[in-house]
Design a protein around this motif. Structure first.
Motif, PDB file in Angstrom:
ATOM      1  N   ASP A 328     -44.033 -15.231 -14.417  1.00  0.00           N
ATOM      2  CA  ASP A 328     -43.709 -13.922 -14.027  1.00  0.00           C
ATOM      3  C   ASP A 328     -44.007 -13.938 -12.182  1.00  0.00           C
ATOM      4  OD1 ASP A 328     -44.023 -10.866 -14.345  1.00  0.00           O
ATOM      5  OD2 ASP A 328     -45.627 -11.564 -13.011  1.00  0.00           O
ATOM      6  N   PRO A 329     -42.998 -13.352 -11.709  1.00  0.00           N
ATOM      7  CA  PRO A 329     -42.937 -13.505 -10.199  1.00  0.00           C
ATOM      8  C   PRO A 329     -44.355 -13.055  -9.990  1.00  0.00           C
ATOM      9  CG  PRO A 329     -40.648 -12.764 -11.112  1.00  0.00           C
ATOM     10  CD  PRO A 329     -41.798 -12.613 -12.152  1.00  0.00           C
ATOM     11  N   GLY A 330     -44.922 -11.812 -10.225  1.00  0.00           N
ATOM     12  CA  GLY A 330     -46.172 -11.474  -9.886  1.00  0.00           C
ATOM     13  C   GLY A 330     -46.949 -12.046  -9.865  1.00  0.00           C
ATOM     14  N   LEU A 331     -47.111 -12.977 -11.193  1.00  0.00           N
ATOM     15  CA  LEU A 331     -48.426 -13.976 -11.053  1.00  0.00           C
ATOM     16  C   LEU A 331     -48.076 -15.177 -10.236  1.00  0.00           C
ATOM     17  CD1 LEU A 331     -49.014 -13.927 -14.981  1.00  0.00           C
ATOM     18  CD2 LEU A 331     -50.267 -13.119 -13.146  1.00  0.00           C
ATOM     19  N   VAL A 332     -46.671 -15.710 -10.149  1.00  0.00           N
ATOM     20  CA  VAL A 332     -46.693 -16.772  -9.071  1.00  0.00           C
ATOM     21  C   VAL A 332     -46.994 -16.241  -7.866  1.00  0.00           C
ATOM     22  CG1 VAL A 332     -44.640 -17.775  -7.888  1.00  0.00           C
ATOM     23  CG2 VAL A 332     -44.380 -17.445 -10.467  1.00  0.00           C
ATOM     24  N   GLY A 333     -46.621 -15.130  -7.265  1.00  0.00           N
ATOM     25  CA  GLY A 333     -47.055 -14.713  -5.991  1.00  0.00           C
ATOM     26  C   GLY A 333     -48.757 -14.658  -5.951  1.00  0.00           C
ATOM     27  N   LEU A 334     -49.415 -14.133  -6.888  1.00  0.00           N
ATOM     28  CA  LEU A 334     -50.667 -14.070  -6.948  1.00  0.00           C
ATOM     29  C   LEU A 334     -51.439 -15.555  -6.796  1.00  0.00           C
ATOM     30  CD1 LEU A 334     -53.303 -12.569  -7.119  1.00  0.00           C
ATOM     31  CD2 LEU A 334     -52.949 -12.747  -9.633  1.00  0.00           C
ATOM     32  N   PHE A 335     -50.809 -16.451  -7.887  1.00  0.00           N
ATOM     33  CA  PHE A 335     -51.323 -17.979  -7.395  1.00  0.00           C
ATOM     34  C   PHE A 335     -51.093 -18.561  -5.924  1.00  0.00           C
ATOM     35  CE2 PHE A 335     -51.385 -18.439 -12.159  1.00  0.00           C
ATOM     36  CZ  PHE A 335     -52.745 -18.881 -12.148  1.00  0.00           C
ATOM     37  N   GLN A 336     -49.774 -18.158  -5.546  1.00  0.00           N
ATOM     38  CA  GLN A 336     -49.595 -18.761  -4.258  1.00  0.00           C
ATOM     39  C   GLN A 336     -50.749 -18.089  -3.163  1.00  0.00           C
ATOM     40  OE1 GLN A 336     -45.522 -17.196  -3.651  1.00  0.00           O
ATOM     41  NE2 GLN A 336     -44.979 -19.400  -4.186  1.00  0.00           N
ATOM     42  N   ARG A 337     -50.754 -16.546  -3.330  1.00  0.00           N
ATOM     43  CA  ARG A 337     -51.918 -16.178  -2.406  1.00  0.00           C
ATOM     44  C   ARG A 337     -53.351 -16.727  -2.643  1.00  0.00           C
ATOM     45  NH1 ARG A 337     -48.995 -11.478  -3.782  1.00  0.00           N
ATOM     46  NH2 ARG A 337     -50.645 -10.952  -5.229  1.00  0.00           N
ATOM     47  N   ALA A 338     -53.733 -17.097  -3.605  1.00  0.00           N
ATOM     48  CA  ALA A 338     -55.000 -17.736  -3.883  1.00  0.00           C
ATOM     49  C   ALA A 338     -55.025 -19.152  -3.152  1.00  0.00           C
ATOM     50  CB  ALA A 338     -55.130 -17.836  -5.536  1.00  0.00           C
ATOM     51  N   VAL A 339     -53.903 -19.836  -3.451  1.00  0.00           N
ATOM     52  CA  VAL A 339     -53.817 -21.238  -2.901  1.00  0.00           C
ATOM     53  C   VAL A 339     -53.908 -21.142  -1.430  1.00  0.00           C
ATOM     54  CG1 VAL A 339     -52.155 -23.330  -2.583  1.00  0.00           C
ATOM     55  CG2 VAL A 339     -52.565 -22.312  -4.831  1.00  0.00           C
ATOM     56  N   GLU A 340     -53.164 -20.173  -0.882  1.00  0.00           N
ATOM     57  CA  GLU A 340     -53.487 -19.788   0.741  1.00  0.00           C
ATOM     58  C   GLU A 340     -54.818 -19.534   1.056  1.00  0.00           C
ATOM     59  OE1 GLU A 340     -49.228 -18.474   2.652  1.00  0.00           O
ATOM     60  OE2 GLU A 340     -50.350 -17.056   1.275  1.00  0.00           O
ATOM     61  N   ALA A 341     -55.392 -18.789   0.239  1.00  0.00           N
ATOM     62  CA  ALA A 341     -56.791 -18.385   0.465  1.00  0.00           C
ATOM     63  C   ALA A 341     -57.950 -19.549   0.332  1.00  0.00           C
ATOM     64  CB  ALA A 341     -57.169 -17.338  -0.647  1.00  0.00           C
ATOM     65  N   SER A 342     -57.623 -20.456  -0.457  1.00  0.00           N
ATOM     66  CA  SER A 342     -58.346 -21.826  -0.529  1.00  0.00           C
ATOM     67  C   SER A 342     -58.069 -22.711   0.637  1.00  0.00           C
ATOM     68  CB  SER A 342     -57.989 -22.416  -2.054  1.00  0.00           C
ATOM     69  OG  SER A 342     -56.832 -22.926  -1.996  1.00  0.00           O
ATOM     70  N   GLY A 343     -57.015 -22.315   1.524  1.00  0.00           N
ATOM     71  CA  GLY A 343     -56.835 -23.377   2.654  1.00  0.00           C
ATOM     72  C   GLY A 343     -55.857 -24.489   2.472  1.00  0.00           C
ATOM     73  N   HIS A 344     -55.145 -24.218   1.505  1.00  0.00           N
ATOM     74  CA  HIS A 344     -54.043 -25.324   1.079  1.00  0.00           C
ATOM     75  C   HIS A 344     -52.748 -24.731   1.246  1.00  0.00           C
ATOM     76  CE1 HIS A 344     -57.199 -28.218   0.149  1.00  0.00           C
ATOM     77  NE2 HIS A 344     -57.865 -27.333  -0.323  1.00  0.00           N
ATOM     78  N   PRO A 345     -51.804 -25.945   1.446  1.00  0.00           N
ATOM     79  CA  PRO A 345     -50.260 -25.259   1.634  1.00  0.00           C
ATOM     80  C   PRO A 345     -49.815 -25.315   0.148  1.00  0.00           C
ATOM     81  CG  PRO A 345     -50.573 -27.785   1.740  1.00  0.00           C
ATOM     82  CD  PRO A 345     -51.942 -27.316   1.926  1.00  0.00           C
ATOM     83  N   ILE A 346     -48.860 -24.178   0.250  1.00  0.00           N
ATOM     84  CA  ILE A 346     -48.167 -23.948  -1.040  1.00  0.00           C
ATOM     85  C   ILE A 346     -47.081 -24.940  -1.479  1.00  0.00           C
ATOM     86  CG2 ILE A 346     -46.801 -22.083  -2.312  1.00  0.00           C
ATOM     87  CD1 ILE A 346     -48.017 -19.820  -0.636  1.00  0.00           C
ATOM     88  N   VAL A 347     -47.388 -25.492  -2.522  1.00  0.00           N
ATOM     89  CA  VAL A 347     -46.225 -26.376  -3.205  1.00  0.00           C
ATOM     90  C   VAL A 347     -45.874 -25.735  -4.572  1.00  0.00           C
ATOM     91  CG1 VAL A 347     -45.652 -28.803  -3.937  1.00  0.00           C
ATOM     92  CG2 VAL A 347     -47.191 -28.327  -2.084  1.00  0.00           C
ATOM     93  N   GLN A 348     -44.520 -25.624  -4.634  1.00  0.00           N
ATOM     94  CA  GLN A 348     -43.984 -25.141  -6.208  1.00  0.00           C
ATOM     95  C   GLN A 348     -43.309 -26.372  -6.803  1.00  0.00           C
ATOM     96  OE1 GLN A 348     -41.191 -21.777  -6.296  1.00  0.00           O
ATOM     97  NE2 GLN A 348     -42.834 -20.471  -5.645  1.00  0.00           N
ATOM     98  N   LEU A 349     -43.606 -26.465  -8.120  1.00  0.00           N
ATOM     99  CA  LEU A 349     -43.021 -27.531  -8.904  1.00  0.00           C
ATOM    100  C   LEU A 349     -43.038 -26.995 -10.312  1.00  0.00           C
ATOM    101  CD1 LEU A 349     -45.357 -30.376  -9.514  1.00  0.00           C
ATOM    102  CD2 LEU A 349     -46.230 -28.309  -8.823  1.00  0.00           C
ATOM    103  N   PRO A 350     -41.650 -27.145 -11.091  1.00  0.00           N
ATOM    104  CA  PRO A 350     -41.799 -26.881 -12.301  1.00  0.00           C
ATOM    105  C   PRO A 350     -42.711 -27.587 -13.134  1.00  0.00           C
ATOM    106  CG  PRO A 350     -39.396 -27.402 -11.496  1.00  0.00           C
ATOM    107  CD  PRO A 350     -40.432 -27.803 -10.437  1.00  0.00           C
ATOM    108  N   HIS A 351     -43.078 -27.042 -14.265  1.00  0.00           N
ATOM    109  CA  HIS A 351     -43.924 -27.776 -15.341  1.00  0.00           C
ATOM    110  C   HIS A 351     -42.940 -28.464 -16.230  1.00  0.00           C
ATOM    111  CE1 HIS A 351     -47.113 -29.099 -17.683  1.00  0.00           C
ATOM    112  NE2 HIS A 351     -47.943 -28.030 -17.521  1.00  0.00           N
ATOM    113  N   GLY A 352     -42.962 -29.836 -16.144  1.00  0.00           N
ATOM    114  CA  GLY A 352     -42.092 -30.746 -16.934  1.00  0.00           C
ATOM    115  C   GLY A 352     -42.371 -30.640 -18.495  1.00  0.00           C
TER     116      GLY A 352
END
Length: 423
Positions: A328-352
């Motif tokens: 879900d795009p909304g959940l993807v965005g929420l996870f990305q904001r959470a990663v940023e809040a933890s102080g780390h860069p956003i990396v997207q990768l498909p689950h294989g």
């Protein structure tokens, strides 16, 4: 001991519960599985969740929201394993889910919606040919004939469930309705090197990879290698070798796609005889459906050309070709904001790897993140997840669950800024 260290310690404890001493194999509905489930149920209860088995055998830990019996945010994983499994496979998500819920309870995070941690059964179809049985039952994808499927020893799924204390006829009672699950999330260790190479401890998943499978048979003529000049041969093995090289050329031509040749069955002939027939499989994997289909078309055309030039008969069979499961795009965005809040860069990768999320997407929006697994090759015991990365993953997961369960649009600052809690 920190929360992350306890998660790792529990992973190691579960890894010692195995049918064999030389690798991790914990089959569904087995005595070893029952032993592992006992620990997980106790850990759920210790974290403040009510714990139970549903009619399919899934372990369900739940903490209520402001509406008892209301809809839930679910984080999933599994405890049973395939043969020669990674110690993190499935269990990481379950144990991090338990830890995140306990952290929210201790921090007093307001829960408008319930939160559930589910350990699904038969994720990898290691014993019965019913992959992801538990999540199938939850979304109503159960065929009663599945109960008659048997394992390598002739034990049917029905018999195994009964031996595990379950009622096979009540399997459909695990079904959830649309609206019972508001969101489904997963956390897993990456079965590959992408995050390790990127330097990031957490990757956000936009989609689960899907696979297109081809089965190619080349037929030529088995003739004496000493008496038939090479110009007059119809060598199926040499034709396959050229096909493999063509697949190696086509595969890297598109981003985030893999092309793999495997399972080769060649005609058994003496060393002095040219191989007359060979069958091999090609699997194309990508989260980009259009790109995957384009690769398949290119491979088929290339194999046809090779067979024609070498005067070989060719037959190409195609397996089931499902679409990739989108997060879900909304959940993807929420996870990305959470990663940023933890102080780390956003990396997207498909689950294989296809997971229970592919089934759960039928009833709810899904989201997923992967943790860095150093030295991982996606198979067996190789690879390790470090406590520091688990800590980051817990920060991200706790933030996301807190936002979703509170029903708010913004993250409560206390979720990440508060002191880290241990069990």
């Amino acid at each position: 001991m920190s929360t992350a260290e306890i998660v790792i310690e529990r992973i190691e404890r579960l890894a010692r519960i195995s049918a064999y001493t030389w690798n991790l194999t914990r089959r569904v509905f087995s005595p070893r599985q029952a032993e592992a489930e006992g620990l997980v149920l106790a850990w759920m209860e210790g974290a403040g969740l009510s714990a139970r088995r549903d009619p399919a055998g899934n372990l369900v830990g739940r903490i209520e929201g402001s509406i008892p019996g209301g809809p839930a945010i679910v984080i999933g994983g599994h405890v049973d394993t395939r043969a020669d499994a990674s110690r993190h496979d499935g269990t990481l998500g379950v144990l991090m889910g338990i830890a995140a819920v306990e952290r929210m309870v201790r921090q007093g995070t307001p829960l408008h919606y319930a939160v559930e941690v589910i350990a699904f059964v038969e994720d990898a179809a290691s014993r019965f040919p019913v992959p992801r049985l538990g999540s199938r039952a939850v979304v109503g994808r159960i065929d009663p004939h599945m109960l008659d499927f048997d394992d390598d020893y002739g034990v049917t799924l029905r018999q195994a469930m009964e031996a595990h204390g379950l009622d096979p006829e009540g399997l459909t009672g695990a079904r959830r309705s649309v609206g019972d699950v508001l969101a489904y999330v997963e956390v897993a260790a990456e079965a590959g090197p992408t995050l390790e190479q990127s330097g990031s401890p957490v990757g956000v998943v936009p989609a689960l990879t899907a696979s297109s499978v081809l089965r190619i048979t080349l037929k030529g003529a088995a003739v004496d290698a000493a008496t038939v000049p090479m110009a007059f041969r119809h060598d199926a093995l040499a034709g396959m070798a050229e096909c493999v090289l063509e697949a190696e050329r086509i595969g890297p031509s598109r981003d985030r796609a893999t092309v793999t040749v495997g399972r080769v069955d060649a005609q058994s002939v003496p060393v002095s005889v040219v191989t007359g027939s060979v069958t091999f499989a090609v699997i194309v994997q990508s989260s980009d459906d259009d790109g995957r289909h384009a690769i398949v078309a290119e491979l088929v055309a290339a194999f046809d050309r090779i067979a024609g030039r070498r005067r070989l008969e060719i037959a190409i069979e195609r397996g089931i070709d499902p679409d990739a499961t989108r997060c879900d795009p909304g959940l993807v965005g929420l996870f990305q904001r959470a990663v940023e809040a933890s102080g780390h860069p956003i990396v997207q990768l498909p689950h294989g790897i296809t997971t229970d999320a592919s089934n759960m997407s039928v009833v709810a929006p899904i989201g997923s993140v992967l943790l860095r697994c150093r030295g991982s090759v996606g198979w067996g015991s190789a690879g390790s997840v470090e406590p520091a990365d688990v800590e980051v993953g817990l920060d991200v997961l706790t933030l996301v669950l807190g936002v979703l369960a509170s029903g708010s649009d913004t993250a409560p600052a206390a979720i990440l800024s508060g002191r880290r809690q241990s069990f």
